[in-house]
Design a protein around this motif. Structure first.
Motif, PDB file in Angstrom:
ATOM      1  N   ALA A 110       0.829  -1.202   0.000  1.00 48.01           N
ATOM      2  CA  ALA A 110       0.000   0.000   0.000  1.00 48.01           C
ATOM      3  C   ALA A 110       0.866   1.256   0.000  1.00 48.01           C
ATOM      4  O   ALA A 110       0.612   2.206  -0.751  1.00 48.01           O
ATOM      5  CB  ALA A 110      -0.931  -0.002   1.216  1.00 48.01           C
ATOM      6  N   PHE A 142      -6.790  -4.322  -7.117  1.00 52.88           N
ATOM      7  CA  PHE A 142      -6.497  -4.174  -5.695  1.00 52.88           C
ATOM      8  C   PHE A 142      -5.162  -3.469  -5.525  1.00 52.88           C
ATOM      9  O   PHE A 142      -4.140  -3.936  -6.027  1.00 52.88           O
ATOM     10  CB  PHE A 142      -6.460  -5.517  -4.964  1.00 52.88           C
ATOM     11  CG  PHE A 142      -6.207  -5.354  -3.496  1.00 52.88           C
ATOM     12  CD1 PHE A 142      -7.226  -4.924  -2.651  1.00 52.88           C
ATOM     13  CD2 PHE A 142      -4.947  -5.555  -2.958  1.00 52.88           C
ATOM     14  CE1 PHE A 142      -6.994  -4.719  -1.294  1.00 52.88           C
ATOM     15  CE2 PHE A 142      -4.702  -5.349  -1.602  1.00 52.88           C
ATOM     16  CZ  PHE A 142      -5.728  -4.942  -0.770  1.00 52.88           C
ATOM     17  N   GLU A 199      -5.811 -10.272  -6.546  1.00 54.93           N
ATOM     18  CA  GLU A 199      -7.007 -10.343  -5.707  1.00 54.93           C
ATOM     19  C   GLU A 199      -8.269 -10.388  -6.558  1.00 54.93           C
ATOM     20  O   GLU A 199      -9.290 -10.924  -6.144  1.00 54.93           O
ATOM     21  CB  GLU A 199      -7.083  -9.136  -4.755  1.00 54.93           C
ATOM     22  CG  GLU A 199      -5.910  -9.010  -3.803  1.00 54.93           C
ATOM     23  CD  GLU A 199      -5.639 -10.265  -2.999  1.00 54.93           C
ATOM     24  OE1 GLU A 199      -6.555 -10.761  -2.333  1.00 54.93           O
ATOM     25  OE2 GLU A 199      -4.507 -10.767  -3.065  1.00 54.93           O
ATOM     26  N   LYS A 256       5.333  -7.555  -1.096  1.00 51.61           N
ATOM     27  CA  LYS A 256       5.169  -8.988  -0.805  1.00 51.61           C
ATOM     28  C   LYS A 256       6.474  -9.798  -0.765  1.00 51.61           C
ATOM     29  O   LYS A 256       7.122  -9.827   0.269  1.00 51.61           O
ATOM     30  CB  LYS A 256       4.122  -9.586  -1.742  1.00 51.61           C
ATOM     31  CG  LYS A 256       2.723  -9.031  -1.424  1.00 51.61           C
ATOM     32  CD  LYS A 256       1.588  -9.917  -1.840  1.00 51.61           C
ATOM     33  CE  LYS A 256       0.313  -9.548  -1.113  1.00 51.61           C
ATOM     34  NZ  LYS A 256      -0.514  -8.549  -1.792  1.00 51.61           N
TER      35      LYS A 256
HETATM   36  C1  LIG Z   1      -1.167  -7.203  -1.451  1.00 48.60           C
HETATM   37  C2  LIG Z   1      -1.277  -6.171  -2.501  1.00 48.60           C
HETATM   38  C3  LIG Z   1      -1.217  -4.796  -2.202  1.00 48.60           C
HETATM   39  C4  LIG Z   1      -1.153  -4.281  -0.784  1.00 48.60           C
HETATM   40  O1  LIG Z   1      -0.008  -4.663  -0.130  1.00 48.60           O
HETATM   41  P1  LIG Z   1       0.102  -4.466   1.465  1.00 48.60           P
HETATM   42  O2  LIG Z   1       1.512  -4.872   1.769  1.00 48.60           O
HETATM   43  O3  LIG Z   1      -0.918  -5.386   2.076  1.00 48.60           O
HETATM   44  O4  LIG Z   1      -0.183  -3.063   1.770  1.00 48.60           O
HETATM   45  C5  LIG Z   1      -1.232  -3.903  -3.259  1.00 48.60           C
HETATM   46  N1  LIG Z   1      -1.328  -4.321  -4.528  1.00 48.60           N
HETATM   47  C6  LIG Z   1      -1.397  -5.625  -4.841  1.00 48.60           C
HETATM   48  C7  LIG Z   1      -1.489  -6.023  -6.278  1.00 48.60           C
HETATM   49  C8  LIG Z   1      -1.395  -6.597  -3.856  1.00 48.60           C
HETATM   50  O5  LIG Z   1      -1.510  -7.887  -4.165  1.00 48.60           O
END
Ligand SMILES: *Cc1c(COP(=O)(O)O)cnc(C)c1O
Length: 404
Positions: A110, A142, A199, A256
């Motif tokens: 995020a 997402f 997502e 991630k």
């Molecule tokens: C998980 C995810 C996010 C958010 O990441 P966080 O570390 O939970 O804030 C943003 N974009 C995508 C494509 C994601 O899969």
């Protein structure tokens, strides 16, 4: 009333003391190794969630443990008021292996997307003036849970109750180049998308789509932002998903798997854009600490040098073939899709019961959207582990057909 907190179950502590923001599986995990994790009772599970595309090198990776120990005995944190070597080495390795010239580190996906949104707005503001500040994002995307990133997320269920959302976002359907063509007017400073929607249900771009998005952005002077938080870092069998499509963005975000479980995010861009982020324009306390940077550097190096990408491609093909076999045999499956080791199985019914049945059989998978089973195992997953997954799913689907 139980007065001895030592005797309370972990789940009862969560019920009593935690915000109830997650609907969790009734499972308390205490240990992991490779693609397996163990619960409090010592029961073993095969992990095809991988911390949601985070644990690329698997659990208890010796690479991570070694660097974590060494660096934690050297220097953990000092703030970005000072230079630290691990941060610069990580930035260099990212730049040398991507389209980008410059990197900004933060702590999550995020935050990386927040930085991307801020950079796109600031650059456009300097270059074109105040009227060009809309960001086009995709339906079913997402991008995170902060106010800006949830405003950029094309899913009402994530936005409900948080009005007023941040202004200046417009949404078009993914894979619809005409829709983008119409929306991309002079008010637009950037187009933001995931090269593969994670997502959103492992939705891949049709072959010419990303190229055409790039062309439109070039024509209209709009920036292209790729959110590779989920699909970057080798997940698709190339270091970045966009490399499959021969398209280069202006800004890319990562998180991630970048730290294999330690919190780190990164926003990368070209030199020209990076100039819009001068001293004082953006900052974070923890972003790129020596500890997390040293671990991320080792993770990235291993993904690049230890045959991980080739392994991911071949295991991804093997898993996909297995899922396609199940699809032909059982019929309950509408589509198998994805690249490398981000694979989705769209069911003709909700996937929740399959996920629950897998858990009973000692297998962790999850569901994206209502009806898409998603597989995100560590990139080190082995053939035998994939065989186990396919065998278990086969039995579960067989049982469902008899019930139907
Ligand atoms: C998980 C995810 C996010 C958010 O990441 P966080 O570390 O939970 O804030 C943003 N974009 C995508 C494509 C994601 O899969």
């Amino acid at each position: 009333m139980n007065n001895n907190p030592q005797n309370d179950s972990t789940i009862s502590l969560a019920d009593r003391y935690m915000f109830q923001t997650y609907s969790r599986f009734p499972l308390t995990l205490v240990r992991g190794e490779g693609c397996r994790v163990w619960d409090e009772e010592g029961r073993e599970y095969l992990d095809f969630v991988g911390g949601i595309a985070v644990c690329a090198l698997g659990h208890s990776s010796p690479i991570v443990s070694r660097v974590l120990k060494e660096q934690s005995e050297m220097l953990v944190h000092v703030s970005n008021l000072y230079y630290t070597r691990p941060q610069m080495e990580l930035a260099r390795l990212l730049v040398e292996n991507s389209f980008a010239d410059k990197v900004f580190f933060c702590n999550s996906g995020a935050e990386a997307n927040e930085a991307a949104i801020k950079l796109a707005r600031r650059y456009s503001n300097e270059k074109f003036g105040q009227d060009r500040r809309t960001i086009i994002s995709m339906d079913n995307s997402f991008h995170g849970r902060t106010m800006a990133t949830l405003s950029a997320t094309g899913q009402t269920k994530i936005q409900t109750g948080y009005d007023p959302l941040l202004g200046g976002f417009k949404f078009v359907p993914f894979n619809d180049i005409n829709g983008l063509d119409q929306a991309l007017d002079v008010s637009v400073c950037a187009v933001m998308l995931e090269p593969i929607q994670g997502e959103g249900g492992v939705v891949c771009p049709s072959p010419p789509y990303l190229k055409k998005v790039r062309e439109l952005c070039n024509q209209r002077n709009a920036l292209l932002i790729f959110d590779e938080v989920q699909v970057g870092m080798g997940r698709t069998g190339k270091l970045f998903a966009h490399q499959h499509y021969g398209v280069v963005p202006d800004i890319m975000t990562l998180a991630k798997a970048l730290g294999n479980g330690l919190p780190i995010g990164a926003m990368l861009s070209t030199e020209e854009l990076a100039k819009a982020f001068g001293p004082g324009s953006h900052a974070t306390t923890f972003g790129g600490t020596p500890l997390v940077s040293a671990v991320s550097h080792a993770v990235l190096k291993s993904i690049l040098e230890d045959g991980r990408l080739e392994h991911c491609q071949s295991m991804g093909d093997y898993l996909k073939k297995g899922l396609e076999r199940l699809s032909r045999k059982h019929g309950l499956i509408k589509e198998v899709r994805g690249l490398g080791l981000i694979l989705g199985v769209e069911m003709d019914q909700p996937g929740g019961p399959v996920v629950d049945a897998c858990l009973e059989q000692g297998l962790l998978i999850n569901c994206a959207q209502e009806n898409v089973l998603r597989f995100l195992p560590p990139l080190i997953v082995r053939k035998e582990e994939i065989d186990l997954l396919i065998g278990t799913l086969d039995k579960i689907f067989q049982g469902m057909r008899i019930e139907n």
